[in-house]
Design a protein around this motif. Structure first.
Motif, PDB file in Angstrom:
ATOM      1  N   ASN A  27       7.103  33.957  44.684  1.00  0.00           N
ATOM      2  CA  ASN A  27       6.618  33.102  43.600  1.00  0.00           C
ATOM      3  C   ASN A  27       6.737  31.641  43.966  1.00  0.00           C
ATOM      4  OD1 ASN A  27       6.401  35.457  42.240  1.00  0.00           O
ATOM      5  ND2 ASN A  27       8.073  35.085  40.827  1.00  0.00           N
ATOM      6  N   PRO A  49      15.853  35.239  37.033  1.00  0.00           N
ATOM      7  CA  PRO A  49      15.457  36.646  36.956  1.00  0.00           C
ATOM      8  C   PRO A  49      15.415  37.308  38.328  1.00  0.00           C
ATOM      9  CG  PRO A  49      13.528  35.252  36.782  1.00  0.00           C
ATOM     10  CD  PRO A  49      14.711  34.334  36.802  1.00  0.00           C
ATOM     11  N   ARG A  51      14.733  41.604  39.965  1.00  0.00           N
ATOM     12  CA  ARG A  51      14.414  42.985  39.609  1.00  0.00           C
ATOM     13  C   ARG A  51      14.882  43.930  40.703  1.00  0.00           C
ATOM     14  NH1 ARG A  51       8.185  41.222  39.867  1.00  0.00           N
ATOM     15  NH2 ARG A  51       8.403  40.063  41.809  1.00  0.00           N
ATOM     16  N   LEU A 113      14.776  44.856  35.148  1.00  0.00           N
ATOM     17  CA  LEU A 113      14.795  43.396  35.234  1.00  0.00           C
ATOM     18  C   LEU A 113      16.130  42.875  34.729  1.00  0.00           C
ATOM     19  CD1 LEU A 113      13.357  40.632  35.609  1.00  0.00           C
ATOM     20  CD2 LEU A 113      12.505  40.899  33.268  1.00  0.00           C
ATOM     21  N   TYR A 115      19.083  39.247  34.959  1.00  0.00           N
ATOM     22  CA  TYR A 115      19.255  37.814  35.214  1.00  0.00           C
ATOM     23  C   TYR A 115      20.596  37.579  35.893  1.00  0.00           C
ATOM     24  CZ  TYR A 115      15.285  36.807  32.162  1.00  0.00           C
ATOM     25  OH  TYR A 115      14.023  36.742  31.606  1.00  0.00           O
ATOM     26  N   MET A 142       7.685  28.385  34.288  1.00  0.00           N
ATOM     27  CA  MET A 142       6.687  29.361  34.706  1.00  0.00           C
ATOM     28  C   MET A 142       7.307  30.457  35.546  1.00  0.00           C
ATOM     29  SD  MET A 142       3.006  27.879  36.041  1.00  0.00           S
ATOM     30  CE  MET A 142       3.087  28.770  37.566  1.00  0.00           C
TER      31      MET A 142
ATOM     32  N   VAL B   9       7.495  48.316  40.468  1.00  0.00           N
ATOM     33  CA  VAL B   9       8.236  47.079  40.301  1.00  0.00           C
ATOM     34  C   VAL B   9       7.791  46.408  39.008  1.00  0.00           C
ATOM     35  CG1 VAL B   9       8.715  44.822  41.275  1.00  0.00           C
ATOM     36  CG2 VAL B   9       8.460  46.794  42.776  1.00  0.00           C
ATOM     37  N   MET B  10       8.753  46.049  38.186  1.00  0.00           N
ATOM     38  CA  MET B  10       8.389  45.388  36.948  1.00  0.00           C
ATOM     39  C   MET B  10       8.373  43.876  37.156  1.00  0.00           C
ATOM     40  SD  MET B  10      11.769  45.896  34.622  1.00  0.00           S
ATOM     41  CE  MET B  10      10.949  45.121  33.247  1.00  0.00           C
ATOM     42  N   PRO B  11       7.661  43.144  36.320  1.00  0.00           N
ATOM     43  CA  PRO B  11       7.574  41.700  36.518  1.00  0.00           C
ATOM     44  C   PRO B  11       8.872  40.986  36.173  1.00  0.00           C
ATOM     45  CG  PRO B  11       6.358  42.366  34.559  1.00  0.00           C
ATOM     46  CD  PRO B  11       6.796  43.614  35.232  1.00  0.00           C
ATOM     47  N   LEU B  12       8.966  39.741  36.632  1.00  0.00           N
ATOM     48  CA  LEU B  12      10.162  38.933  36.430  1.00  0.00           C
ATOM     49  C   LEU B  12      10.165  38.228  35.079  1.00  0.00           C
ATOM     50  CD1 LEU B  12      10.640  37.180  39.895  1.00  0.00           C
ATOM     51  CD2 LEU B  12      12.069  38.945  38.899  1.00  0.00           C
ATOM     52  N   GLY B  13       9.527  38.801  34.105  1.00  0.00           N
ATOM     53  CA  GLY B  13       9.461  38.162  32.799  1.00  0.00           C
ATOM     54  C   GLY B  13       8.129  37.471  32.595  1.00  0.00           C
ATOM     55  N   ASN B  14       7.737  36.664  33.564  1.00  0.00           N
ATOM     56  CA  ASN B  14       6.435  35.999  33.537  1.00  0.00           C
ATOM     57  C   ASN B  14       5.583  36.484  34.696  1.00  0.00           C
ATOM     58  OD1 ASN B  14       7.426  34.477  31.410  1.00  0.00           O
ATOM     59  ND2 ASN B  14       7.861  32.684  32.686  1.00  0.00           N
ATOM     60  N   SER B  19       2.924  34.551  41.127  1.00  0.00           N
ATOM     61  CA  SER B  19       3.879  35.649  41.170  1.00  0.00           C
ATOM     62  C   SER B  19       3.362  36.773  42.061  1.00  0.00           C
ATOM     63  CB  SER B  19       4.178  36.169  39.769  1.00  0.00           C
ATOM     64  OG  SER B  19       3.029  36.737  39.170  1.00  0.00           O
ATOM     65  N   ILE B  20       4.262  37.689  42.423  1.00  0.00           N
ATOM     66  CA  ILE B  20       3.900  38.754  43.339  1.00  0.00           C
ATOM     67  C   ILE B  20       2.849  39.669  42.723  1.00  0.00           C
ATOM     68  CG2 ILE B  20       5.690  40.394  42.604  1.00  0.00           C
ATOM     69  CD1 ILE B  20       6.113  41.060  45.570  1.00  0.00           C
ATOM     70  N   ILE B 176       6.192  38.550  29.117  1.00  0.00           N
ATOM     71  CA  ILE B 176       6.564  39.736  28.361  1.00  0.00           C
ATOM     72  C   ILE B 176       7.824  39.448  27.538  1.00  0.00           C
ATOM     73  CG2 ILE B 176       5.515  41.288  30.052  1.00  0.00           C
ATOM     74  CD1 ILE B 176       8.314  41.895  31.120  1.00  0.00           C
TER      75      ILE B 176
END
Lengths: 179, 180
Positions: A27, A49, A51, A113, A115, A142, B9-14, B19-20, B176
Motif C-alpha cells: 500500500n 492494521p 492481516r 484483521l 491492529y 487512507m 485475504v481480507m482487506p486492511l479496513g480500507n 492497496s493490494i 468496511i
C-alpha cells in the motif's frame, strides 16, 4: 466476467511489521528510510492494521527506539472491534537506536484483521518510523491507520478515531522469538 | 519461512487505489507512489476515472471516499461497479466539500462477495481538484487497470469502460469500518 486470481498467496514470516506484506506493505510504495520521530502526542496510541491468513502464535513485540529515549511505552494487539487481545503494559523505553524486544504472554491470533498498537506517555522519547515528505495525514487515514487519545497504558477497549498526523511507526510482532 | 497454502485475504479496513486489492505495488513500479500524489484539476467535465479491485472474502462496504485537492467546486459522484460495468451502489451527486482532505460519503451498506469490481469517481467540472498520482503518460494506466469514461456524471446504471484522457489517477477508496 474477467479472470482474476482467486486468492493471494501470503508466505508465513517470522515477524510481522507495520510495513510488511501483512501490514501496510505494498500500500505504501516507497517511504524511504525510517527516521527517528518524537511521539505526536503524550498518551496517544496509534493502531496499524495487519492481516493474517492462518492462526499464528505471537511471542514478542519488537520496538525500535530512535535517537532519544524517555518515559514509557506500551504495545499490544487489538481486534477490529477495538478489544484488546494482548498487551505488555507500561515499560520503560529501550536504549537509543536499538531494537527493544518485549516478551509477551504467548497468544494465538488469526485468521483475520487486527491492529498492532503502540502508545507512549511523553513527546520527548522518539520512535523509528516513517514521516516522509509527501505523506499527508489524510494519506495515512487512507492507509487505515487509526488512533486514540488518552490511551496509555493501552486500554482494554479502544475507540478508534481518524488519525491526525502523517506518521507510521515501525514496530513488529515476533512469531519465532528473538534473544 | 513456510508456505501454508492459499488462504483468502481480507482487506486492511480500507480498500483504495494503492492497496493490494487494488493496484498496490503496480503503482509503485509504474511510478505512481502514494507520496508523489498532488492536487490537480479534474481532467474533463462529467468524466469518470475507474480503478479495478479484487475482493477475496465477503465484505460489507460502509463508506466511499475521495481525496479533495486545494480547490473544491461543483459536484462529485462515486460508485462501485461490477466487472462488467454495472453499478452496484453509488453516492449520488454530492457537492464537493473540504479542501486538501478526504471527503467521506456514507452509502447503503453493501456486501461484496469474492470477485472483481471497479470503483469510479466522477465530477461535473474541471475547476474541482483532487489528489492524484501520475505515471508519466496515459498509456501506463492500461497496465495498472486504470480506466476512464467520458460521460459518467452522475454515474449511470451501466458503464462501458474506456481509456483515460489524461495521466491522472485520483486517490479514492472505500472502507468496511465505521470511521476512515
Amino acid at each position: 466476467m474477467a479472470d482474476y486470481p482467486t486468492s493471494f498467496h501470503l508466505l508465513t514470516p517470522s515477524t510481522i511489521s507495520t510495513i510488511g506484506q501483512y501490514g501496510l506493505g505494498a500500500n505504501i510504495g516507497s517511504l524511504g528510510n525510517p527516521t527517528s520521530n518524537t511521539w505526536p502526542t503524550a498518551n496517544k496510541a496509534l493502531f496499524i492494521p495487519f492481516r493474517v491468513a492462518v492462526p499464528l502464535n505471537v511471542v514478542q513485540f519488537l520496538l525500535f527506539t530512535g535517537a532519544t529515549k524517555s518515559g514509557n511505552v506500551d504495545v499490544g494487539i487489538y481486534d477490529v472491534s477495538g478489544t484488546r487481545i494482548v498487551s505488555f503494559g507500561s515499560v520503560a523505553q529501550g536504549n537509543v537506536n536499538t531494537l527493544q524486544v518485549v516478551n509477551t504472554t504467548d497468544v494465538f491470533i488469526g485468521p483475520g484483521l487486527f491492529y498492532m498498537a503502540l502508545a507512549m506517555d511523553n513527546t520527548t522519547g522518539t520512535q523509528m518510523g516513517f514521516a516522509p515528505a509527501g505523506l499527508t495525514t489524510d494519506m495515512t487515514r487512507m492507509l487505515g491507520v487509526m488512533e486514540m487519545a488518552s490511551a496509555f497504558p493501552l486500554p482494554a477497549n479502544a475507540t478508534f478515531a481518524s488519525v491526525s498526523q502523517a506518521f507510521i511507526p515501525l514496530f513488529a510482532i515476533s512469531l519465532g522469538g528473538f534473544s | 519461512m513456510s508456505v501454508i497454502g492459499e488462504q483468502a485475504v481480507m482487506p486492511l479496513g480500507n480498500i483504495h487505489v494503492h492497496s493490494i486489492e487494488g493496484n498496490g505495488a503496480n503503482f509503485t513500479t509504474a511510478g505512481g507512489s502514494l507520496t508523489t500524489a498532488a492536487s490537480a484539476a479534474w481532467p474533463g467535465t462529467n468524466r469518470g476515472h475507474l480503478s479495478f479491485f479484487a475482493v477475496q472474502t465477503p465484505i460489507v462496504v460502509t463508506q466511499l471516499f475521495c481525496y479533495n485537492g486545494a480547490t473544491v467546486s461543483g459536484n462529485v459522484d462515486m460508485a462501485i461497479l461490477d466487472s462488467t460495468g454495472r453499478r452496484i451502489v453509488s453516492t449520488g451527486s454530492t457537492a464537493q466539500s473540504g479542501t486538501n482532505q478526504l471527503q467521506v460519503f456514507d452509502i447503503t451498506d453493501t456486501t461484496l462477495f469474492p470477485d472483481l469490481y471497479t470503483i469510479v469517481l466522477s465530477c461535473d467540472n474541471t475547476t474541482a481538484t483532487f489528489f492524484r498520482v501520475q505515471f508519466g503518460n496515459s498509456f501506463v494506466h492500461l497496465g495498472v487497470a486504470s480506466l476512464g469514461v467520458a460521460s459518467a456524471f452522475p454515474v449511470p446504471a451501466s458503464i462501458v469502460f474506456g481509456l483515460v484522457n489524461a495521466d491522472y489517477m485520483p486517490l479514492m477508496g472505500m472502507t468496511i469500518k465505521t470511521v476512515v
